[in-house]
Motif scaffolding. Structure first.
Motif, PDB file in Angstrom:
ATOM      1  N   ARG A 183       0.969  -1.295   0.011  1.00 51.78           N
ATOM      2  CA  ARG A 183       0.042   0.067  -0.079  1.00 51.78           C
ATOM      3  C   ARG A 183       0.965   1.462  -0.008  1.00 51.78           C
ATOM      4  NH1 ARG A 183      -5.011  -0.682   4.393  1.00 51.78           N
ATOM      5  NH2 ARG A 183      -6.256  -2.512   3.179  1.00 51.78           N
ATOM      6  N   ARG A 184       1.871   1.176   0.715  1.00 49.04           N
ATOM      7  CA  ARG A 184       2.653   2.674   0.858  1.00 49.04           C
ATOM      8  C   ARG A 184       3.852   2.563   0.175  1.00 49.04           C
ATOM      9  NH1 ARG A 184       3.953   5.807   6.425  1.00 49.04           N
ATOM     10  NH2 ARG A 184       4.441   7.907   5.579  1.00 49.04           N
ATOM     11  N   HIS A 185       4.716   1.571   0.698  1.00 47.00           N
ATOM     12  CA  HIS A 185       6.083   1.392   0.289  1.00 47.00           C
ATOM     13  C   HIS A 185       6.064   1.481  -1.139  1.00 47.00           C
ATOM     14  CE1 HIS A 185       6.300   0.183   4.531  1.00 47.00           C
ATOM     15  NE2 HIS A 185       7.750   0.480   4.340  1.00 47.00           N
ATOM     16  N   ARG A 186       5.288   0.785  -1.942  1.00 51.35           N
ATOM     17  CA  ARG A 186       5.411   0.712  -3.441  1.00 51.35           C
ATOM     18  C   ARG A 186       5.217   1.868  -4.098  1.00 51.35           C
ATOM     19  NH1 ARG A 186       1.540  -3.645  -6.376  1.00 51.35           N
ATOM     20  NH2 ARG A 186       2.959  -4.679  -5.076  1.00 51.35           N
ATOM     21  N   ARG A 187       4.355   2.929  -3.342  1.00 50.04           N
ATOM     22  CA  ARG A 187       4.146   4.032  -3.808  1.00 50.04           C
ATOM     23  C   ARG A 187       5.467   5.133  -3.826  1.00 50.04           C
ATOM     24  NH1 ARG A 187      -0.661   3.915  -0.737  1.00 50.04           N
ATOM     25  NH2 ARG A 187      -0.142   5.519   0.451  1.00 50.04           N
ATOM     26  N   TYR A 188       6.137   4.913  -2.523  1.00 49.98           N
ATOM     27  CA  TYR A 188       7.189   5.684  -2.507  1.00 49.98           C
ATOM     28  C   TYR A 188       8.227   5.310  -3.299  1.00 49.98           C
ATOM     29  CZ  TYR A 188       5.273   8.421   1.389  1.00 49.98           C
ATOM     30  OH  TYR A 188       4.872   9.476   2.056  1.00 49.98           O
TER      31      TYR A 188
ATOM     32  N   GLY B 227      22.906  16.101  -6.853  1.00 48.01           N
ATOM     33  CA  GLY B 227      22.123  17.122  -5.664  1.00 48.01           C
ATOM     34  C   GLY B 227      20.825  17.170  -6.024  1.00 48.01           C
ATOM     35  N   ALA B 228      20.368  17.143  -7.195  1.00 48.20           N
ATOM     36  CA  ALA B 228      18.780  17.117  -7.473  1.00 48.20           C
ATOM     37  C   ALA B 228      18.268  15.521  -6.676  1.00 48.20           C
ATOM     38  CB  ALA B 228      18.502  17.068  -8.946  1.00 48.20           C
ATOM     39  N   THR B 229      19.008  14.305  -6.978  1.00 48.90           N
ATOM     40  CA  THR B 229      18.670  13.117  -6.428  1.00 48.90           C
ATOM     41  C   THR B 229      18.462  13.260  -4.941  1.00 48.90           C
ATOM     42  OG1 THR B 229      19.509  12.140  -8.218  1.00 48.90           O
ATOM     43  CG2 THR B 229      19.216  10.586  -6.360  1.00 48.90           C
ATOM     44  N   PHE B 230      19.623  13.704  -4.343  1.00 50.93           N
ATOM     45  CA  PHE B 230      19.732  13.744  -2.927  1.00 50.93           C
ATOM     46  C   PHE B 230      18.372  14.631  -2.301  1.00 50.93           C
ATOM     47  CE2 PHE B 230      20.749  16.519   0.885  1.00 50.93           C
ATOM     48  CZ  PHE B 230      21.012  15.491   1.699  1.00 50.93           C
ATOM     49  N   PHE B 231      18.231  15.900  -2.889  1.00 50.86           N
ATOM     50  CA  PHE B 231      17.037  16.640  -2.386  1.00 50.86           C
ATOM     51  C   PHE B 231      15.577  15.931  -2.545  1.00 50.86           C
ATOM     52  CE2 PHE B 231      20.293  20.062  -2.870  1.00 50.86           C
ATOM     53  CZ  PHE B 231      20.256  20.506  -1.431  1.00 50.86           C
ATOM     54  N   MET B 232      15.546  15.065  -3.751  1.00 44.85           N
ATOM     55  CA  MET B 232      14.344  14.581  -3.936  1.00 44.85           C
ATOM     56  C   MET B 232      14.181  13.459  -2.925  1.00 44.85           C
ATOM     57  SD  MET B 232      13.152  11.627  -5.440  1.00 44.85           S
ATOM     58  CE  MET B 232      14.543  11.132  -6.231  1.00 44.85           C
ATOM     59  N   LEU B 233      15.113  12.623  -2.906  1.00 38.87           N
ATOM     60  CA  LEU B 233      14.983  11.575  -1.408  1.00 38.87           C
ATOM     61  C   LEU B 233      14.808  12.221  -0.273  1.00 38.87           C
ATOM     62  CD1 LEU B 233      18.021   9.211  -2.954  1.00 38.87           C
ATOM     63  CD2 LEU B 233      15.415   9.050  -3.432  1.00 38.87           C
ATOM     64  N   ALA B 234      15.456  13.325  -0.004  1.00 38.54           N
ATOM     65  CA  ALA B 234      15.207  13.856   1.396  1.00 38.54           C
ATOM     66  C   ALA B 234      13.712  14.279   1.373  1.00 38.54           C
ATOM     67  CB  ALA B 234      16.139  15.024   1.536  1.00 38.54           C
ATOM     68  N   GLY B 235      13.019  14.939   0.353  1.00 38.44           N
ATOM     69  CA  GLY B 235      11.766  15.403   0.451  1.00 38.44           C
ATOM     70  C   GLY B 235      10.821  13.926   0.885  1.00 38.44           C
ATOM     71  N   LEU B 236      11.188  12.916  -0.143  1.00 37.79           N
ATOM     72  CA  LEU B 236      10.160  11.774   0.169  1.00 37.79           C
ATOM     73  C   LEU B 236      10.374  11.332   1.642  1.00 37.79           C
ATOM     74  CD1 LEU B 236      10.746   9.812  -3.407  1.00 37.79           C
ATOM     75  CD2 LEU B 236       8.986  11.022  -2.615  1.00 37.79           C
TER      76      LEU B 236
ATOM     77  N   PHE C  29       7.870  10.242   7.138  1.00 40.24           N
ATOM     78  CA  PHE C  29       7.752  10.527   8.508  1.00 40.24           C
ATOM     79  C   PHE C  29       7.062  11.785   8.881  1.00 40.24           C
ATOM     80  CE2 PHE C  29      11.681   8.047   7.811  1.00 40.24           C
ATOM     81  CZ  PHE C  29      11.434   7.047   8.482  1.00 40.24           C
ATOM     82  N   ARG C  30       5.955  12.412   8.023  1.00 40.90           N
ATOM     83  CA  ARG C  30       5.427  13.364   8.260  1.00 40.90           C
ATOM     84  C   ARG C  30       4.571  13.439   9.378  1.00 40.90           C
ATOM     85  NH1 ARG C  30       2.686  11.032   3.992  1.00 40.90           N
ATOM     86  NH2 ARG C  30       0.545  10.950   4.210  1.00 40.90           N
ATOM     87  N   THR C  31       3.928  12.273   9.657  1.00 37.80           N
ATOM     88  CA  THR C  31       2.816  12.200  10.804  1.00 37.80           C
ATOM     89  C   THR C  31       3.580  12.371  12.143  1.00 37.80           C
ATOM     90  OG1 THR C  31       1.467  10.812   9.499  1.00 37.80           O
ATOM     91  CG2 THR C  31       1.146  10.609  11.952  1.00 37.80           C
ATOM     92  N   PRO C  32       4.386  11.516  12.565  1.00 34.46           N
ATOM     93  CA  PRO C  32       5.301  11.631  13.903  1.00 34.46           C
ATOM     94  C   PRO C  32       5.856  13.026  13.932  1.00 34.46           C
ATOM     95  CG  PRO C  32       6.696  10.056  12.582  1.00 34.46           C
ATOM     96  CD  PRO C  32       5.254  10.439  11.755  1.00 34.46           C
ATOM     97  N   ILE C  33       6.673  13.599  13.068  1.00 38.34           N
ATOM     98  CA  ILE C  33       6.940  14.833  13.058  1.00 38.34           C
ATOM     99  C   ILE C  33       5.858  15.936  13.454  1.00 38.34           C
ATOM    100  CG2 ILE C  33       8.289  16.531  11.758  1.00 38.34           C
ATOM    101  CD1 ILE C  33       9.599  14.479  10.252  1.00 38.34           C
ATOM    102  N   ILE C  34       4.693  15.896  12.893  1.00 41.81           N
ATOM    103  CA  ILE C  34       3.813  16.587  12.887  1.00 41.81           C
ATOM    104  C   ILE C  34       3.306  16.749  14.465  1.00 41.81           C
ATOM    105  CG2 ILE C  34       1.249  17.334  12.452  1.00 41.81           C
ATOM    106  CD1 ILE C  34       2.032  16.630   9.510  1.00 41.81           C
ATOM    107  N   ASN C  35       3.021  15.397  14.833  1.00 41.61           N
ATOM    108  CA  ASN C  35       2.608  15.022  16.113  1.00 41.61           C
ATOM    109  C   ASN C  35       3.673  15.657  17.338  1.00 41.61           C
ATOM    110  OD1 ASN C  35       0.266  13.818  15.293  1.00 41.61           O
ATOM    111  ND2 ASN C  35       1.158  11.876  15.281  1.00 41.61           N
ATOM    112  N   LYS C  36       4.882  15.582  16.845  1.00 43.97           N
ATOM    113  CA  LYS C  36       5.941  16.041  17.889  1.00 43.97           C
ATOM    114  C   LYS C  36       5.809  17.476  18.048  1.00 43.97           C
ATOM    115  CE  LYS C  36       9.621  15.892  20.413  1.00 43.97           C
ATOM    116  NZ  LYS C  36       9.418  15.151  21.898  1.00 43.97           N
TER     117      LYS C  36
END
Length: 475
Positions: free
Chosen positions: A32-37, A449-458, A463-470
């Motif tokens: 469900r999730r890993h494949r999309r990423y 550089g583009a690859t690094f920033f793209m992966l960092a964004g993904l 991890f957006r949910t725990p970061i938002i909760n934090k």
């Protein structure tokens, strides 16, 4: 019944790493999730590297030719002195002496102007729109201007660099010539006014000289010097007159005669006939005086001498009257000159001294008349000399200003780098040995550089949910 107190144990809130671990353990199913990423990351990575490969494969090679300009930056100065006319100075301060103006910035702008680029394109027979803009770099704390320009080949880049350099120098010469023409046009009008002023002052000076006859201050000084010399001569004439008056008075006192009587006696003495009669009369008179002392008045010899004496006396008086117009008694009183040579010399000295006295008196009177006339003219001359000095000064000032303006124009023409400093080519346009673009290293660095920033964004999305909760309680 005893009650045992209950102790509440507060549970500590897990940290961010624990929450991330719990989120990983409680993750959704892979399909469900890993494949999309993974699909998203793989797609973007493929796009980035495909574009990078296309850029390296399709982008045409570019070569960049470089050259360096330098501004010496020193000022120039000149001074011109024209003897008795004027002085002209021309000082050009350093172009870098002003903190608000930078010639290197001006030249950078001139290198990038459309007129410079269009002229450069004409030099290499290219369309003005296709001629690339140069890259101009100013080095801090130096007077260096580094210029780069590209081309599809190394030769084309070098040709463009040469054309840009020549066009830039040509535009500089045109600016300098235009400045010189505008300055000369502005100064020509001023020169006409200065020249007219010189003519006006010269005409006023000539009119004054023709009206008064006073040509120069030297002439006035000469007249004043002549007046002083005449006063000195008047002083000397007074002394000479006083000396002659004293000498004449002394001789008159010694002889008992005035100069006129002495002159008459000398006239009588100078006549040979009168002198002969006077000598005979003196001899007969001496005999008469001697005989009258011993003989009576009726004695025959005495009577004979007396008759002869009377005859000579009559002849003497007649001759003297013919010479001087004086009476018999006056003539007989002047016969003493015939008696002694010394007395005759004294009378001559008296007559000469009297004549010199008269001459000195006449000269003194003439000098005094001249001094009076010159003194009357002096007051007028002083006013005229003052006016002449003013006119001469005005003419000299006007002439000096005019001459200085001419000299200044000439000296300004000798320094064409006053407004636009001298520029020299430190490094000639180079012939590139390798391409400047596309650059493999820059392309790889950009892709990574583009690859690094793209992966960092993904990852941030993952991890957006725990970061938002934090961070939510902190908000």
């Amino acid at each position: 019944m005893s009650h045992t107190p209950s102790i509440d144990v507060a549970q500590e809130e897990p940290g961010l790493p624990q929450k991330l671990w719990q989120a990983w353990c409680n993750r959704r199913p892979f399909l469900r999730r890993h494949r999309r990423y993974f699909i998203t990351a793989g797609s973007w990575v493929a796009v980035i590297w495909i574009l990078t490969a296309l850029y390296l494969a399709i982008s045409p090679p570019q070569y960049r030719s470089k050259f360096t300009l330098i501004l010496p930056g020193s000022g120039a100065g000149s001074s011109l002195n024209v003897e008795s006319i004027g002085q002209a100075q021309s000082n050009a301060s350093s172009a870098f002496s002003s903190a608000s103006l930078s010639p290197t910035e001006n030249y950078k702008r001139l290198l990038m102007t459309d007129i410079t680029l269009d002229e450069s394109a004409k030099m290499v027979d290219e369309d003005a729109g296709k001629f690339p803009a140069p890259r101009v770099t100013l080095t801090d704390q130096t007077n260096l201007i580094k210029v780069e320009i590209g081309g599809s080949t190394a030769e084309q880049a070098q040709q463009r660099a040469n054309a840009l350099r020549n066009s830039f120098l040509k535009q500089l010469d045109a600016l300098r010539n235009d400045e010189a023409e505008q300055r000369e046009a502005g100064e020509s009008e001023n020169l006409k006014k200065l020249e007219q002023k010189v003519r006006d002052t010269q005409q006023a000076l000539l009119d004054f000289q023709a009206r008064t006859g006073l040509v120069s201050l030297d002439q006035f000084n000469g007249r004043i010097a002549n007046l002083d010399a005449m006063r000195n001569r008047e002083r000397e004439a007074r002394i000479a007159l006083k000396q002659k008056s004293s000498e004449t008075g002394s001789l008159s006192s010694i002889l008992g005669k005035n100069p006129s009587s002495a002159n008459t006696s000398l006239r009588l003495a100078s006549d040979p006939q009168f002198g002969e009669i006077a000598q005979r009369y003196a001899k007969v008179d001496a005999q008469y005086q001697e005989m009258s002392a011993t003989l009576g008045p009726n004695h025959a010899n005495l009577a004979k001498i007396s008759a002869e004496r009377q005859e000579l006396r009559t002849s003497l008086a007649a001759r003297g009257r013919a010479l001087t117009g004086l009476g018999a008694n006056a003539i007989l009183q002047r016969t003493d000159i015939m008696v002694g040579q010394g007395r005759s010399n004294l009378m001559q000295s008296l007559v000469v001294s009297a004549a010199q006295k008269e001459a000195a008196a006449s000269g003194l009177a003439e000098i005094r008349r001249d001094i009076t006339e010159q003194s009357l003219e002096t007051q007028k001359l002083v006013e005229q000399a003052s006016e002449l000095a003013d006119l001469t000064r005005d003419h000299r000032v006007a002439e000096a200003v005019f001459s200085s303006a001419l000299a200044r124009i000439d000296t300004n023409k000798q320094d064409p780098f006053a407004s636009y400093p001298l520029v020299q080519v430190l490094e000639q346009p180079s012939l590139p040995k390798s391409t400047s673009s596309p650059s493999l290293l820059i392309a790889l660095a950009g892709a990574l550089g583009a690859t690094f920033f793209m992966l960092a964004g993904l990852m941030l999305l993952w991890f957006r949910t725990p970061i938002i909760n934090k961070i939510k309680p902190l908000i």
